[in-house]
Design a protein around this motif. Structure first.
Motif, PDB file in Angstrom:
ATOM      1  N   MET A 288       0.843  -1.197   0.000  1.00 12.53           N
ATOM      2  CA  MET A 288       0.000   0.000   0.000  1.00 12.53           C
ATOM      3  C   MET A 288       0.880   1.250   0.000  1.00 12.53           C
ATOM      4  SD  MET A 288      -3.395  -0.692   0.091  1.00 12.53           S
ATOM      5  CE  MET A 288      -4.220   0.647   0.963  1.00 12.53           C
ATOM      6  N   THR A 289       1.905   1.251   0.844  1.00 10.54           N
ATOM      7  CA  THR A 289       2.809   2.400   0.911  1.00 10.54           C
ATOM      8  C   THR A 289       3.565   2.587  -0.403  1.00 10.54           C
ATOM      9  OG1 THR A 289       3.019   2.250   3.306  1.00 10.54           O
ATOM     10  CG2 THR A 289       4.811   3.344   2.142  1.00 10.54           C
ATOM     11  N   THR A 290       3.977   1.502  -1.033  1.00 13.01           N
ATOM     12  CA  THR A 290       4.674   1.585  -2.314  1.00 13.01           C
ATOM     13  C   THR A 290       3.808   2.274  -3.361  1.00 13.01           C
ATOM     14  OG1 THR A 290       6.009  -0.377  -1.859  1.00 13.01           O
ATOM     15  CG2 THR A 290       5.725   0.223  -4.183  1.00 13.01           C
ATOM     16  N   TYR A 291       2.546   1.872  -3.432  1.00 12.55           N
ATOM     17  CA  TYR A 291       1.655   2.501  -4.419  1.00 12.55           C
ATOM     18  C   TYR A 291       1.306   3.938  -4.041  1.00 12.55           C
ATOM     19  CZ  TYR A 291       1.161  -1.345  -7.625  1.00 12.55           C
ATOM     20  OH  TYR A 291       1.432  -2.296  -8.585  1.00 12.55           O
ATOM     21  N   LEU A 292       1.229   4.237  -2.760  1.00 20.23           N
ATOM     22  CA  LEU A 292       1.008   5.620  -2.359  1.00 20.23           C
ATOM     23  C   LEU A 292       2.160   6.495  -2.856  1.00 20.23           C
ATOM     24  CD1 LEU A 292      -0.484   7.875  -0.871  1.00 20.23           C
ATOM     25  CD2 LEU A 292       0.756   7.191   1.208  1.00 20.23           C
ATOM     26  N   GLU A 293       3.382   5.996  -2.720  1.00 24.30           N
ATOM     27  CA  GLU A 293       4.553   6.757  -3.167  1.00 24.30           C
ATOM     28  C   GLU A 293       4.490   7.042  -4.668  1.00 24.30           C
ATOM     29  OE1 GLU A 293       6.925   8.304  -1.512  1.00 24.30           O
ATOM     30  OE2 GLU A 293       5.964   7.662   0.341  1.00 24.30           O
TER      31      GLU A 293
ATOM     32  N   VAL B 168      -3.346  -2.399  -5.255  1.00 26.37           N
ATOM     33  CA  VAL B 168      -2.761  -3.545  -4.551  1.00 26.37           C
ATOM     34  C   VAL B 168      -3.579  -4.805  -4.837  1.00 26.37           C
ATOM     35  CG1 VAL B 168      -2.175  -4.517  -2.288  1.00 26.37           C
ATOM     36  CG2 VAL B 168      -1.637  -2.130  -2.808  1.00 26.37           C
ATOM     37  N   PHE B 169      -4.888  -4.675  -4.923  1.00 30.44           N
ATOM     38  CA  PHE B 169      -5.718  -5.828  -5.295  1.00 30.44           C
ATOM     39  C   PHE B 169      -5.290  -6.362  -6.662  1.00 30.44           C
ATOM     40  CE2 PHE B 169      -9.439  -7.236  -7.797  1.00 30.44           C
ATOM     41  CZ  PHE B 169      -9.676  -8.446  -7.151  1.00 30.44           C
ATOM     42  N   LEU B 170      -5.173  -5.488  -7.639  1.00 32.83           N
ATOM     43  CA  LEU B 170      -4.789  -5.928  -8.983  1.00 32.83           C
ATOM     44  C   LEU B 170      -3.393  -6.528  -9.006  1.00 32.83           C
ATOM     45  CD1 LEU B 170      -6.157  -2.968 -11.128  1.00 32.83           C
ATOM     46  CD2 LEU B 170      -6.943  -5.348 -11.197  1.00 32.83           C
ATOM     47  N   ASP B 171      -2.474  -5.902  -8.315  1.00 34.01           N
ATOM     48  CA  ASP B 171      -1.076  -6.327  -8.337  1.00 34.01           C
ATOM     49  C   ASP B 171      -0.817  -7.578  -7.512  1.00 34.01           C
ATOM     50  OD1 ASP B 171       1.723  -6.331  -8.675  1.00 34.01           O
ATOM     51  OD2 ASP B 171       2.018  -4.939  -7.033  1.00 34.01           O
ATOM     52  N   ASP B 172      -1.466  -7.671  -6.372  1.00 36.74           N
ATOM     53  CA  ASP B 172      -1.067  -8.670  -5.384  1.00 36.74           C
ATOM     54  C   ASP B 172      -2.088  -9.783  -5.160  1.00 36.74           C
ATOM     55  OD1 ASP B 172       1.125  -9.181  -3.467  1.00 36.74           O
ATOM     56  OD2 ASP B 172      -0.476  -9.030  -1.982  1.00 36.74           O
ATOM     57  N   GLN B 173      -3.354  -9.545  -5.471  1.00 31.96           N
ATOM     58  CA  GLN B 173      -4.394 -10.496  -5.091  1.00 31.96           C
ATOM     59  C   GLN B 173      -5.247 -10.985  -6.249  1.00 31.96           C
ATOM     60  OE1 GLN B 173      -6.207  -7.708  -2.396  1.00 31.96           O
ATOM     61  NE2 GLN B 173      -5.171  -8.559  -0.627  1.00 31.96           N
ATOM     62  N   PHE B 174      -5.266 -10.255  -7.342  1.00 34.93           N
ATOM     63  CA  PHE B 174      -6.200 -10.531  -8.424  1.00 34.93           C
ATOM     64  C   PHE B 174      -6.060 -11.937  -8.993  1.00 34.93           C
ATOM     65  CE2 PHE B 174      -7.149 -10.504 -12.994  1.00 34.93           C
ATOM     66  CZ  PHE B 174      -8.511 -10.297 -12.926  1.00 34.93           C
ATOM     67  N   ASP B 175      -4.850 -12.347  -9.354  1.00 36.07           N
ATOM     68  CA  ASP B 175      -4.674 -13.658  -9.996  1.00 36.07           C
ATOM     69  C   ASP B 175      -5.133 -14.801  -9.083  1.00 36.07           C
ATOM     70  OD1 ASP B 175      -3.761 -12.802 -12.510  1.00 36.07           O
ATOM     71  OD2 ASP B 175      -1.704 -12.617 -11.778  1.00 36.07           O
ATOM     72  N   LYS B 176      -4.791 -14.724  -7.816  1.00 36.15           N
ATOM     73  CA  LYS B 176      -5.208 -15.770  -6.878  1.00 36.15           C
ATOM     74  C   LYS B 176      -6.731 -15.756  -6.713  1.00 36.15           C
ATOM     75  CE  LYS B 176      -4.594 -17.447  -2.171  1.00 36.15           C
ATOM     76  NZ  LYS B 176      -4.039 -17.189  -0.844  1.00 36.15           N
TER      77      LYS B 176
ATOM     78  N   ARG C 276     -14.826  -4.156 -13.403  1.00 40.96           N
ATOM     79  CA  ARG C 276     -15.552  -2.939 -13.813  1.00 40.96           C
ATOM     80  C   ARG C 276     -15.859  -2.062 -12.601  1.00 40.96           C
ATOM     81  NH1 ARG C 276     -19.242  -6.121 -17.793  1.00 40.96           N
ATOM     82  NH2 ARG C 276     -18.012  -5.899 -19.696  1.00 40.96           N
ATOM     83  N   LYS C 277     -16.296  -2.696 -11.517  1.00 37.99           N
ATOM     84  CA  LYS C 277     -16.610  -1.928 -10.300  1.00 37.99           C
ATOM     85  C   LYS C 277     -15.348  -1.282  -9.728  1.00 37.99           C
ATOM     86  CE  LYS C 277     -20.757  -4.464  -9.042  1.00 37.99           C
ATOM     87  NZ  LYS C 277     -21.336  -5.536  -8.232  1.00 37.99           N
ATOM     88  N   SER C 278     -14.256  -2.027  -9.710  1.00 33.60           N
ATOM     89  CA  SER C 278     -12.989  -1.472  -9.209  1.00 33.60           C
ATOM     90  C   SER C 278     -12.568  -0.293 -10.074  1.00 33.60           C
ATOM     91  CB  SER C 278     -11.889  -2.533  -9.204  1.00 33.60           C
ATOM     92  OG  SER C 278     -12.189  -3.550  -8.278  1.00 33.60           O
ATOM     93  N   TRP C 279     -12.650  -0.453 -11.381  1.00 31.04           N
ATOM     94  CA  TRP C 279     -12.265   0.608 -12.306  1.00 31.04           C
ATOM     95  C   TRP C 279     -13.114   1.852 -12.071  1.00 31.04           C
ATOM     96  CZ3 TRP C 279      -7.947   0.497 -14.981  1.00 31.04           C
ATOM     97  CH2 TRP C 279      -7.733   1.440 -15.999  1.00 31.04           C
ATOM     98  N   GLY C 280     -14.408   1.633 -11.823  1.00 31.46           N
ATOM     99  CA  GLY C 280     -15.321   2.745 -11.588  1.00 31.46           C
ATOM    100  C   GLY C 280     -15.022   3.520 -10.316  1.00 31.46           C
ATOM    101  N   LYS C 281     -14.372   2.896  -9.354  1.00 29.18           N
ATOM    102  CA  LYS C 281     -14.035   3.553  -8.088  1.00 29.18           C
ATOM    103  C   LYS C 281     -12.752   4.369  -8.168  1.00 29.18           C
ATOM    104  CE  LYS C 281     -15.660  -0.355  -5.303  1.00 29.18           C
ATOM    105  NZ  LYS C 281     -15.172  -1.353  -4.336  1.00 29.18           N
TER     106      LYS C 281
ATOM    107  N   GLU D 130      -2.091   4.251 -13.399  1.00 27.75           N
ATOM    108  CA  GLU D 130      -1.134   3.373 -12.697  1.00 27.75           C
ATOM    109  C   GLU D 130      -1.539   1.910 -12.853  1.00 27.75           C
ATOM    110  OE1 GLU D 130       2.350   2.665 -10.943  1.00 27.75           O
ATOM    111  OE2 GLU D 130       1.665   4.710 -11.314  1.00 27.75           O
ATOM    112  N   ALA D 131      -2.831   1.632 -12.836  1.00 30.96           N
ATOM    113  CA  ALA D 131      -3.326   0.248 -12.974  1.00 30.96           C
ATOM    114  C   ALA D 131      -2.912  -0.352 -14.315  1.00 30.96           C
ATOM    115  CB  ALA D 131      -4.842   0.215 -12.814  1.00 30.96           C
ATOM    116  N   LEU D 132      -2.909   0.454 -15.351  1.00 31.57           N
ATOM    117  CA  LEU D 132      -2.556  -0.048 -16.679  1.00 31.57           C
ATOM    118  C   LEU D 132      -1.079  -0.427 -16.787  1.00 31.57           C
ATOM    119  CD1 LEU D 132      -4.694   2.354 -18.883  1.00 31.57           C
ATOM    120  CD2 LEU D 132      -5.134  -0.069 -18.381  1.00 31.57           C
ATOM    121  N   LYS D 133      -0.268  -0.027 -15.811  1.00 32.93           N
ATOM    122  CA  LYS D 133       1.160  -0.374 -15.799  1.00 32.93           C
ATOM    123  C   LYS D 133       1.436  -1.716 -15.111  1.00 32.93           C
ATOM    124  CE  LYS D 133       2.410   4.507 -15.299  1.00 32.93           C
ATOM    125  NZ  LYS D 133       3.027   5.478 -14.360  1.00 32.93           N
ATOM    126  N   ILE D 134       0.440  -2.255 -14.413  1.00 36.73           N
ATOM    127  CA  ILE D 134       0.648  -3.484 -13.636  1.00 36.73           C
ATOM    128  C   ILE D 134       0.800  -4.684 -14.572  1.00 36.73           C
ATOM    129  CG2 ILE D 134      -0.424  -5.075 -11.971  1.00 36.73           C
ATOM    130  CD1 ILE D 134      -1.705  -2.602 -10.666  1.00 36.73           C
TER     131      ILE D 134
END
Length: 195
Positions: free
Chosen positions: A39-44, A138-146, A162-167, A175-179
């Motif tokens: 979370m801190t990494t993405y905040l930075e 962090v969900f997309l990077d760390d948890q999505f595949d599992k 879609r819901k995540s994108w909308g938020k 940033e999400a498109l770089k993951i």
């Protein structure tokens, strides 16, 4: 030690109690400590000049989450939302107490708690929006595949994406498109964004 450093140390000590672990590059960490660091990494990346209060809210977002497992609520949509609401309430209260115990005023601690609860997200609060963006990243990077492999329901996963994108804000989406996602993850994201 500053009040910020003390509060951060106490938050991380709480994360370190997580009995669930993750091993990355031969290093094993309590999972929630790993999550908080992500979370801190993405905040930075999104806001390197973030206030200390936002930094604490970001770090405390999953505070002692393992103590209220998802399975303790019914496996329904209402059960899920009830579980999430209880987690947010509890995590905010714990974060507020840590902030007060570390020397922050009650008002400052309440601000951290409000961000953890995402209380002002719909009102357009920029700090709360940043927290939401970071959580989605962090969900997309760390948890999505599992999560996707366990759910095994493509339609549901596309809906969740879609819901995540909308938020997310435009900065969060960029940033999400770089993951780097798995091939299946990329396929689902493409479907979600096309719909």
């Amino acid at each position: 030690m500053s009040k910020y450093e003390l509060a951060l140390q106490r938050i991380d000590a709480a994360h370190s109690d997580d009995p669930n672990t993750i091993t990355i590059n031969d290093t094993t960490l309590p999972y929630e400590l790993h999550y908080a660091q992500k979370m801190t990494t993405y905040l930075e990346r999104l806001n390197p000049s973030a206030s200390d209060l936002l930094r604490l809210a970001i770090r405390a977002q999953h505070l002692r989450r393992w103590e209220i497992p998802r399975a303790s609520y019914p496996a329904t949509k209402i059960g899920y939302h009830s579980w999430r609401a209880e987690l947010q309430r509890r995590q905010a209260a714990l974060a507020e107490q840590i902030c007060v115990d570390s020397g922050y005023t009650a008002e400052e601690a309440a601000r951290v708690g409000a961000m953890v609860r995402k209380a002002d997200l719909r009102k357009g609060d920029p700090d709360t929006q940043t927290l939401e963006d970071v959580a989605c990243l962090v969900f997309l990077d760390d948890q999505f595949d599992k999560f996707e492999s366990q759910l095994a329901d493509e339609e549901k996963m596309v809906d969740i994406l879609r819901k995540s994108w909308g938020k997310m804000s435009e900065a969060g989406r960029a940033e999400a498109l770089k993951i780097q996602l798995s091939e299946k993850g990329k396929e689902l994201v493409t479907k979600a964004l096309a719909g």
